[in-house]
Write a protein that holds these residues in place. Structure first.
Motif, PDB file in Angstrom:
ATOM      1  N   THR A 141       0.783  -1.222   0.090  1.00 40.88           N
ATOM      2  CA  THR A 141      -0.122   0.044   0.054  1.00 40.88           C
ATOM      3  C   THR A 141       0.803   1.279  -0.020  1.00 40.88           C
ATOM      4  O   THR A 141       0.529   2.062  -0.700  1.00 40.88           O
ATOM      5  N   THR A 142       1.863   1.264   0.841  1.00 36.91           N
ATOM      6  CA  THR A 142       2.835   2.416   0.657  1.00 36.91           C
ATOM      7  C   THR A 142       3.402   2.462  -0.385  1.00 36.91           C
ATOM      8  O   THR A 142       3.640   3.561  -1.000  1.00 36.91           O
ATOM      9  N   GLY A 143       3.953   1.280  -1.077  1.00 31.26           N
ATOM     10  CA  GLY A 143       4.446   1.444  -2.619  1.00 31.26           C
ATOM     11  C   GLY A 143       3.516   1.903  -3.592  1.00 31.26           C
ATOM     12  O   GLY A 143       3.881   2.775  -4.396  1.00 31.26           O
ATOM     13  N   ARG A 144       2.277   1.540  -3.254  1.00 32.67           N
ATOM     14  CA  ARG A 144       1.363   2.062  -4.382  1.00 32.67           C
ATOM     15  C   ARG A 144       1.146   3.479  -4.144  1.00 32.67           C
ATOM     16  O   ARG A 144       0.965   4.270  -5.122  1.00 32.67           O
ATOM     17  N   TRP A 145       0.987   4.064  -2.898  1.00 32.86           N
ATOM     18  CA  TRP A 145       0.643   5.614  -2.569  1.00 32.86           C
ATOM     19  C   TRP A 145       1.844   6.326  -3.083  1.00 32.86           C
ATOM     20  O   TRP A 145       1.858   7.416  -3.735  1.00 32.86           O
ATOM     21  N   SER A 146       3.262   5.889  -2.914  1.00 36.28           N
ATOM     22  CA  SER A 146       4.288   6.600  -3.287  1.00 36.28           C
ATOM     23  C   SER A 146       4.587   6.509  -4.769  1.00 36.28           C
ATOM     24  O   SER A 146       4.809   7.442  -5.288  1.00 36.28           O
ATOM     25  N   LEU A 147       3.996   5.503  -5.553  1.00 39.32           N
ATOM     26  CA  LEU A 147       4.031   5.380  -6.955  1.00 39.32           C
ATOM     27  C   LEU A 147       3.050   6.398  -7.583  1.00 39.32           C
ATOM     28  O   LEU A 147       3.096   7.351  -8.675  1.00 39.32           O
ATOM     29  N   ALA A 148       1.801   6.688  -6.876  1.00 38.75           N
ATOM     30  CA  ALA A 148       0.685   7.607  -7.155  1.00 38.75           C
ATOM     31  C   ALA A 148       1.479   9.132  -7.180  1.00 38.75           C
ATOM     32  O   ALA A 148       1.242   9.854  -8.106  1.00 38.75           O
ATOM     33  N   ALA A 149       2.142   9.363  -6.143  1.00 40.40           N
ATOM     34  CA  ALA A 149       2.663  10.489  -5.506  1.00 40.40           C
ATOM     35  C   ALA A 149       3.771  10.831  -6.616  1.00 40.40           C
ATOM     36  O   ALA A 149       3.802  11.740  -7.149  1.00 40.40           O
ATOM     37  N   LEU A 150       4.687   9.769  -6.963  1.00 44.82           N
ATOM     38  CA  LEU A 150       5.607  10.162  -8.261  1.00 44.82           C
ATOM     39  C   LEU A 150       4.783  10.314  -9.523  1.00 44.82           C
ATOM     40  O   LEU A 150       5.544  11.415 -10.193  1.00 44.82           O
ATOM     41  N   LEU A 151       4.041   9.702  -9.797  1.00 43.46           N
ATOM     42  CA  LEU A 151       3.366  10.108 -11.101  1.00 43.46           C
ATOM     43  C   LEU A 151       2.476  11.456 -10.888  1.00 43.46           C
ATOM     44  O   LEU A 151       2.798  12.173 -11.985  1.00 43.46           O
ATOM     45  N   LEU A 152       1.794  11.865 -10.037  1.00 43.54           N
ATOM     46  CA  LEU A 152       1.225  13.047 -10.008  1.00 43.54           C
ATOM     47  C   LEU A 152       2.245  14.229 -10.044  1.00 43.54           C
ATOM     48  O   LEU A 152       2.131  15.103 -10.645  1.00 43.54           O
ATOM     49  N   GLY A 153       3.447  14.134  -9.203  1.00 34.66           N
ATOM     50  CA  GLY A 153       4.482  15.090  -9.271  1.00 34.66           C
ATOM     51  C   GLY A 153       5.258  15.106 -10.747  1.00 34.66           C
ATOM     52  O   GLY A 153       5.529  16.249 -11.110  1.00 34.66           O
ATOM     53  N   ALA A 154       5.349  14.157 -11.382  1.00 32.52           N
ATOM     54  CA  ALA A 154       5.860  13.986 -12.483  1.00 32.52           C
ATOM     55  C   ALA A 154       5.021  14.586 -13.630  1.00 32.52           C
ATOM     56  O   ALA A 154       5.481  15.373 -14.482  1.00 32.52           O
ATOM     57  N   GLY A 155       3.793  14.317 -13.679  1.00 31.27           N
ATOM     58  CA  GLY A 155       2.733  14.894 -14.463  1.00 31.27           C
ATOM     59  C   GLY A 155       2.752  16.498 -14.238  1.00 31.27           C
ATOM     60  O   GLY A 155       2.804  17.199 -15.126  1.00 31.27           O
ATOM     61  N   LEU A 156       2.726  16.802 -12.905  1.00 26.68           N
ATOM     62  CA  LEU A 156       2.624  18.233 -12.713  1.00 26.68           C
ATOM     63  C   LEU A 156       3.987  19.004 -12.991  1.00 26.68           C
ATOM     64  O   LEU A 156       3.941  20.009 -13.782  1.00 26.68           O
ATOM     65  N   SER A 157       4.878  18.469 -12.982  1.00 27.40           N
ATOM     66  CA  SER A 157       6.458  18.882 -13.880  1.00 27.40           C
ATOM     67  C   SER A 157       6.252  19.045 -15.220  1.00 27.40           C
ATOM     68  O   SER A 157       6.923  20.300 -15.704  1.00 27.40           O
ATOM     69  N   HIS A 158       5.543  18.021 -15.778  1.00 28.19           N
ATOM     70  CA  HIS A 158       5.539  18.277 -17.194  1.00 28.19           C
ATOM     71  C   HIS A 158       4.739  19.252 -17.994  1.00 28.19           C
ATOM     72  O   HIS A 158       4.599  19.783 -18.746  1.00 28.19           O
ATOM     73  N   LEU A 159       3.631  19.643 -16.788  1.00 34.20           N
ATOM     74  CA  LEU A 159       2.710  20.503 -17.285  1.00 34.20           C
ATOM     75  C   LEU A 159       3.172  22.048 -16.887  1.00 34.20           C
ATOM     76  O   LEU A 159       2.584  23.077 -17.221  1.00 34.20           O
ATOM     77  N   THR A 160       4.249  22.063 -15.818  1.00 34.64           N
ATOM     78  CA  THR A 160       4.635  23.556 -15.456  1.00 34.64           C
ATOM     79  C   THR A 160       6.183  23.810 -15.486  1.00 34.64           C
ATOM     80  O   THR A 160       6.400  23.874 -16.628  1.00 34.64           O
ATOM     81  N   TRP A 161       6.682  23.519 -14.329  1.00 33.64           N
ATOM     82  CA  TRP A 161       8.274  24.318 -14.279  1.00 33.64           C
ATOM     83  C   TRP A 161       9.131  23.383 -15.288  1.00 33.64           C
ATOM     84  O   TRP A 161       9.906  23.759 -15.669  1.00 33.64           O
ATOM     85  N   GLY A 162       8.892  22.220 -15.527  1.00 30.44           N
ATOM     86  CA  GLY A 162       9.831  21.327 -16.302  1.00 30.44           C
ATOM     87  C   GLY A 162       9.459  20.993 -17.647  1.00 30.44           C
ATOM     88  O   GLY A 162       9.906  20.575 -18.775  1.00 30.44           O
ATOM     89  N   ARG A 163       8.144  21.697 -18.060  1.00 26.21           N
ATOM     90  CA  ARG A 163       7.629  21.638 -19.344  1.00 26.21           C
ATOM     91  C   ARG A 163       8.569  21.990 -20.553  1.00 26.21           C
ATOM     92  O   ARG A 163       8.827  21.102 -21.526  1.00 26.21           O
ATOM     93  N   ARG A 164       9.105  23.045 -20.475  1.00 29.37           N
ATOM     94  CA  ARG A 164      10.273  23.482 -21.515  1.00 29.37           C
ATOM     95  C   ARG A 164      11.353  22.602 -21.700  1.00 29.37           C
ATOM     96  O   ARG A 164      11.753  22.325 -22.659  1.00 29.37           O
ATOM     97  N   GLY A 165      11.827  22.316 -20.548  1.00 31.16           N
ATOM     98  CA  GLY A 165      13.206  21.499 -20.591  1.00 31.16           C
ATOM     99  C   GLY A 165      13.021  20.156 -21.027  1.00 31.16           C
ATOM    100  O   GLY A 165      13.821  19.466 -21.681  1.00 31.16           O
ATOM    101  N   TYR A 166      11.759  19.464 -20.841  1.00 32.09           N
ATOM    102  CA  TYR A 166      11.495  18.123 -21.123  1.00 32.09           C
ATOM    103  C   TYR A 166      11.541  18.023 -22.745  1.00 32.09           C
ATOM    104  O   TYR A 166      11.270  16.853 -23.149  1.00 32.09           O
TER     105      TYR A 166
END
Length: 140
Positions: free
Chosen positions: A12-37
């Motif tokens: 369960t901890t692994g699943r929640w951590s994976l979800a957090a990783l995906l949400l954070g990565a998604g957010l970075s692709h849409l905001t601060w990291g978008r241009r660099g990616y």
């Protein structure tokens, strides 16, 4: 706490951590990291998908965010979602290879060593997605 309860808690901890990783990565692709990616997107992907690099970065960010959210809000479908997450990690691997070969920095990946190490992280992410979303009742 029984051994199986401990394993369930760890998964369960692994699943929640994976979800957090995906949400954070998604957010970075849409905001601060978008241009660099955009650097990570190979030219063949632009031609194949008939989208520009920015649209591919945005689309991947949306997919990451949706997968992370689905993992949290659709518990009955988590093993299917885990398969989709694993497939997503496989699908973006060519971009990681392209990025390593290009030698160009993006947010969080400024050195050749970091870009190369990420190539070995990808199979770990695939395994994590499958393991963390596996049914708690299974002994696979």
């Amino acid at each position: 706490m029984s051994e199986s309860a401990g394993r369930r808690r760890l998964r369960t901890t692994g699943r929640w951590s994976l979800a957090a990783l995906l949400l954070g990565a998604g957010l970075s692709h849409l905001t601060w990291g978008r241009r660099g990616y955009r650097i990570v997107v190979p030219e063949w992907a632009v031609r194949m998908l008939r989208l520009d690099k920015d649209a591919i970065v945005v689309a991947s960010g949306v997919v990451e965010g949706l997968l992370g959210a689905a993992l949290l809000v659709l518990p009955r479908d988590r093993s299917r979602i885990g398969g989709l997450i694993a497939a997503f990690f496989v699908a973006v691997f060519p971009g990681n290879v392209h990025h390593w070969r290009s030698g160009r920095p993006v947010p969080g990946m400024r050195t050749d060593r970091a870009r190369f190490a990420r190539l070995f992280l990808q199979p770990v992410l695939v395994a994590w997605a499958i393991w963390a979303t596996r049914s708690d009742g299974g002994s696979r």
